[in-house]
Enzyme design. Structure first.
Site, PDB file in Angstrom:
ATOM      1  N   GLU A   1      11.620  -9.687   0.677  1.00  0.00           N
ATOM      2  CA  GLU A   1      10.945  -8.677  -0.158  1.00  0.00           C
ATOM      3  C   GLU A   1      11.903  -7.488  -0.252  1.00  0.00           C
ATOM      4  O   GLU A   1      11.639  -6.406   0.267  1.00  0.00           O
ATOM      5  CB  GLU A   1       9.615  -8.265   0.473  1.00  0.00           C
ATOM      6  CG  GLU A   1       8.753  -7.378  -0.415  1.00  0.00           C
ATOM      7  CD  GLU A   1       7.516  -6.812   0.309  1.00  0.00           C
ATOM      8  OE1 GLU A   1       7.445  -6.908   1.550  1.00  0.00           O
ATOM      9  OE2 GLU A   1       6.640  -6.270  -0.367  1.00  0.00           O
TER      10      GLU A   1
ATOM     11  N   HIS B   1       6.421 -13.576  -0.175  1.00  0.00           N
ATOM     12  CA  HIS B   1       7.250 -12.998  -1.240  1.00  0.00           C
ATOM     13  C   HIS B   1       8.433 -13.893  -1.640  1.00  0.00           C
ATOM     14  O   HIS B   1       8.468 -14.424  -2.722  1.00  0.00           O
ATOM     15  CB  HIS B   1       7.751 -11.588  -0.888  1.00  0.00           C
ATOM     16  CG  HIS B   1       6.666 -10.575  -0.851  1.00  0.00           C
ATOM     17  ND1 HIS B   1       6.067 -10.110  -1.988  1.00  0.00           N
ATOM     18  CD2 HIS B   1       6.042  -9.953   0.188  1.00  0.00           C
ATOM     19  CE1 HIS B   1       5.123  -9.229  -1.660  1.00  0.00           C
ATOM     20  NE2 HIS B   1       5.075  -9.136  -0.341  1.00  0.00           N
TER      21      HIS B   1
ATOM     22  N   PHE C   1      -2.647   3.332   4.128  1.00  0.00           N
ATOM     23  CA  PHE C   1      -3.132   2.597   5.301  1.00  0.00           C
ATOM     24  C   PHE C   1      -3.594   3.548   6.404  1.00  0.00           C
ATOM     25  O   PHE C   1      -4.593   3.293   7.077  1.00  0.00           O
ATOM     26  CB  PHE C   1      -2.059   1.636   5.825  1.00  0.00           C
ATOM     27  CG  PHE C   1      -1.944   0.378   5.004  1.00  0.00           C
ATOM     28  CD1 PHE C   1      -2.931  -0.590   5.049  1.00  0.00           C
ATOM     29  CD2 PHE C   1      -0.865   0.182   4.153  1.00  0.00           C
ATOM     30  CE1 PHE C   1      -2.848  -1.745   4.283  1.00  0.00           C
ATOM     31  CE2 PHE C   1      -0.768  -0.968   3.377  1.00  0.00           C
ATOM     32  CZ  PHE C   1      -1.762  -1.934   3.445  1.00  0.00           C
TER      33      PHE C   1
ATOM     34  N   PHE D   1       2.178   4.302   0.081  1.00  0.00           N
ATOM     35  CA  PHE D   1       1.505   3.080   0.515  1.00  0.00           C
ATOM     36  C   PHE D   1       1.154   3.156   2.002  1.00  0.00           C
ATOM     37  O   PHE D   1       0.039   2.823   2.416  1.00  0.00           O
ATOM     38  CB  PHE D   1       2.445   1.907   0.219  1.00  0.00           C
ATOM     39  CG  PHE D   1       1.851   0.540   0.410  1.00  0.00           C
ATOM     40  CD1 PHE D   1       0.589   0.225  -0.049  1.00  0.00           C
ATOM     41  CD2 PHE D   1       2.594  -0.460   1.030  1.00  0.00           C
ATOM     42  CE1 PHE D   1       0.055  -1.055   0.118  1.00  0.00           C
ATOM     43  CE2 PHE D   1       2.090  -1.737   1.194  1.00  0.00           C
ATOM     44  CZ  PHE D   1       0.822  -2.023   0.737  1.00  0.00           C
TER      45      PHE D   1
HETATM   46  O1  LIG Z   1       4.073  -6.301   0.659  1.00  0.00           O
HETATM   47  C1  LIG Z   1       4.056  -6.075   1.881  1.00  0.00           C
HETATM   48  N1  LIG Z   1       5.153  -6.309   2.633  1.00  0.00           N
HETATM   49  C2  LIG Z   1       5.198  -6.045   3.953  1.00  0.00           C
HETATM   50  N2  LIG Z   1       4.169  -5.534   4.621  1.00  0.00           N
HETATM   51  C3  LIG Z   1       3.048  -5.268   3.927  1.00  0.00           C
HETATM   52  C4  LIG Z   1       2.937  -5.518   2.559  1.00  0.00           C
HETATM   53  N3  LIG Z   1       1.699  -5.158   2.179  1.00  0.00           N
HETATM   54  C5  LIG Z   1       1.067  -4.701   3.287  1.00  0.00           C
HETATM   55  N4  LIG Z   1       1.882  -4.754   4.333  1.00  0.00           N
HETATM   56  C6  LIG Z   1       1.620  -4.341   5.706  1.00  0.00           C
HETATM   57  O2  LIG Z   1       0.386  -4.813   6.112  1.00  0.00           O
HETATM   58  C7  LIG Z   1      -0.208  -3.850   6.961  1.00  0.00           C
HETATM   59  C8  LIG Z   1      -1.695  -3.972   6.856  1.00  0.00           C
HETATM   60  O3  LIG Z   1      -2.088  -5.247   7.239  1.00  0.00           O
HETATM   61  C9  LIG Z   1       0.287  -2.517   6.474  1.00  0.00           C
HETATM   62  O4  LIG Z   1       0.421  -1.629   7.550  1.00  0.00           O
HETATM   63  C10 LIG Z   1       1.597  -2.837   5.828  1.00  0.00           C
HETATM   64  O5  LIG Z   1       2.663  -2.426   6.644  1.00  0.00           O
HETATM   65 ZN   LIG Z   2       2.404  -8.879   2.057  1.00  0.00          ZN
END
Ligand SMILES: O=c1[nH]cnc2c1ncn2[C@@H]1O[C@H](CO)[C@@H](O)[C@H]1O
Ligand SMILES: [Zn+2]
Length: 480
Positions: free
Chosen positions: A326, A351, A182, A178
């Site tokens: 989360e 979350h 990014f 993930f």
């Molecule tokens: O589910 C999540 N929990 C925490 N951080 C998240 C989640 N999804 C994405 N990002 C964070 O959002 C940034 C991009 O805006 C990513 O770098 C990631 O660290």
């Molecule tokens: Zn998120």
């Protein structure tokens, strides 16, 4: 004996009434929709109950993702007005094909490191990469088979794969991939012209999924130009405002979008201080755009909120929308982020997955009316829960907690902007008996817990009700 059955009936009905939407009633037209919806829902669930080895929703999302499209329940949900999306991240809204297209732009360099990186520039980029920067055009020209080349490229822009249970044995592998995602899309999107276009196109997708309003969380990357110019975060916020205004001009039926500044939680106090300054600046200069502040990144690996409490207590004017809970690590400092989110006065919690283990916090959430932004597919893909029937959302729904359904990073797992999450929550997580009243309740919650100003909220809810009535009045069960 009669008494026993009477008592039993009362208990069953009581619980259904206590659940989200359980206290509302449907009009005649809505009842027609509901009968159609529930007939299809029962068909799907009862087939699964009789054939548990074939029950899609007990498996990994990647294994049934495409089959959702065939579900009649899904089709009804898709055409239904769903209100707002309140939890979604800047660079993970649109799916992988979009990024493959971006790699056809001029002046793009690629570096095949781990992960793959991209950068737009007139000259060879000086951005770090473990490999050599090459002109994308040259690399593609040299490829033996461009179709295959693009298919391979596409894999860098999605977490979806054919064998998820092998590729992602634990949260470590999912989050590593993930984060790689990014890093790979970062250079493509933080190129200033692309940033604006991406959000404009994202709004199009939301609108097509029958969503009328969005709150986007962004790290606000520093945007750059071909000549190497790099801007500050205020420019990124302005780019959002520009994209939103253009979209509203082109699609006046859309209600708008706001920004939650959501930088990394893995920083020291000094950097957090600079983030707080930036948030203040945006809130002051763009009050209509600014919704609030959050801290993001894999929660178990980032700093817990407690470390920042002194600073955050001085910044409550920023409106907090913290990611919290989360995690599967009950009783850790990560888990206790829920405590701090509540005490710091968060308007909503991102979350809140771990919340069901905290009865006193659930009481606070009800008392303070804190919206819980639940992202079922995200929690499944990012390794918190395997079988969505075990997702704590079912408890939240049964207790009628202030739940808002959202999609977190739908592009990264090739899900719809919201419909896939709604479908899985409705069929896979909620009670078999949960019906149209729950769906309507969830849509209304998304507006109720939004950061819209009071008068705009009233208008949004009125507009929702009008679209809902249109949907109900034109509903034809045969067309699904
Ligand atoms: O589910 C999540 N929990 C925490 N951080 C998240 C989640 N999804 C994405 N990002 C964070 O959002 C940034 C991009 O805006 C990513 O770098 C990631 O660290
Ligand atoms: Zn998120």
């Amino acid at each position: 004996d009669d008494k026993y059955h009477e008592k039993r009936k009362q208990l069953v009905e009581l619980e259904l009434r206590m659940a989200l939407g359980g206290n509302s009633t449907l009009n005649d037209k809505e009842n027609i929709v509901n009968n159609c919806l529930m007939q299809h829902k029962f068909n799907e669930l009862d087939y699964g109950f009789d054939n548990p080895d074939h029950y899609n929703l007990s498996h990994h999302f990647f294994n049934y993702r495409k089959q959702i499209q065939k579900s009649k329940v899904y089709k009804i949900i898709q055409s239904m007005p769903k209100g707002a999306v309140l939890h979604v991240h800047d660079m993970a809204i649109i799916g992988p094909d979009y990024f493959v297209n971006l790699t056809y732009m001029d002046h793009l360099y690629v570096c095949f490191g781990k992960p793959i990186k991209f950068w737009f520039s007139y000259t060879v980029p000086n951005t770090t990469c473990d490999g050599d920067w090459k002109l994308m055009k040259d690399v593609r020209k040299a490829a033996a088979n461009v179709t295959q080349f693009d298919a391979d490229l596409r894999k860098h822009f999605t977490l979806v794969c054919d064998n998820p249970d092998v590729v992602y044995p634990s949260i470590k592998e999912t989050w590593d991939t993930f984060m790689g995602y990014f890093t790979s899309v970062f250079g493509l999107l933080s190129f200033r012209p692309n940033w604006e276009q991406y959000f404009y196109d994202a709004l199009k997708l939301f609108r097509a999924d029958n969503i009328m309003y969005v709150e986007v969380r962004s790290i606000l990357p520093n945007l750059y130009e071909l000549d190497g110019t790099v801007y500050d975060k205020i420019i990124t916020a302005k780019a959002y405002r520009k994209a939103i205004n253009k979209f509203l001009k082109d699609y006046p039926d859309f209600l708008g979008a706001k920004l939650i500044f959501a930088p990394s939680r893995k920083v020291d106090a000094k950097v957090l201080d600079s983030y707080i300054q930036t948030a203040r600046h945006i809130k002051r200069d763009m009050p209509d755009l600014y919704a609030g502040f959050d801290l993001v990144g894999q929660e178990d690996l980032g700093n817990p909120l407690i470390e920042f409490v002194p600073q955050l207590l001085q910044a409550k004017d920023l409106n907090f929308f913290f990611h919290a809970g989360e995690t599967n690590w009950f009783g850790t400092l990560t888990d206790e982020n829920l405590v701090d989110a509540v005490l710091l006065g968060a308007k909503r919690i991102g979350h809140g997955y771990a919340l069901a283990k905290h009865p006193a916090l659930m009481r606070e959430v009800i008392k303070k009316d804190i919206g819980i932004e639940v992202n079922v597919l995200s929690n499944a893909v990012l390794s918190l829960v395997k079988d969505v029937r075990n997702h704590p959302l079912n408890i939240f729904l049964s207790l009628d907690l202030p739940v808002v359904l959202s999609s977190d990073d739908p592009g990264a797992w090739e899900a719809d902007p919201l419909s896939d999450d709604f479908y899985v929550a409705f069929v896979g997580v909620a009670s078999r008996l949960a019906d149209l009243r729950m769906l309507k309740g969830l849509a209304l919650n998304s507006l109720k817990y939004s950061a819209l100003k009071a008068e705009h909220k009233v208008r949004a809810i009125r507009e929702f009700n009008s679209r809902w009535n249109d949907f109900v009045n034109h509903f034809d069960c045969k067309s699904y």
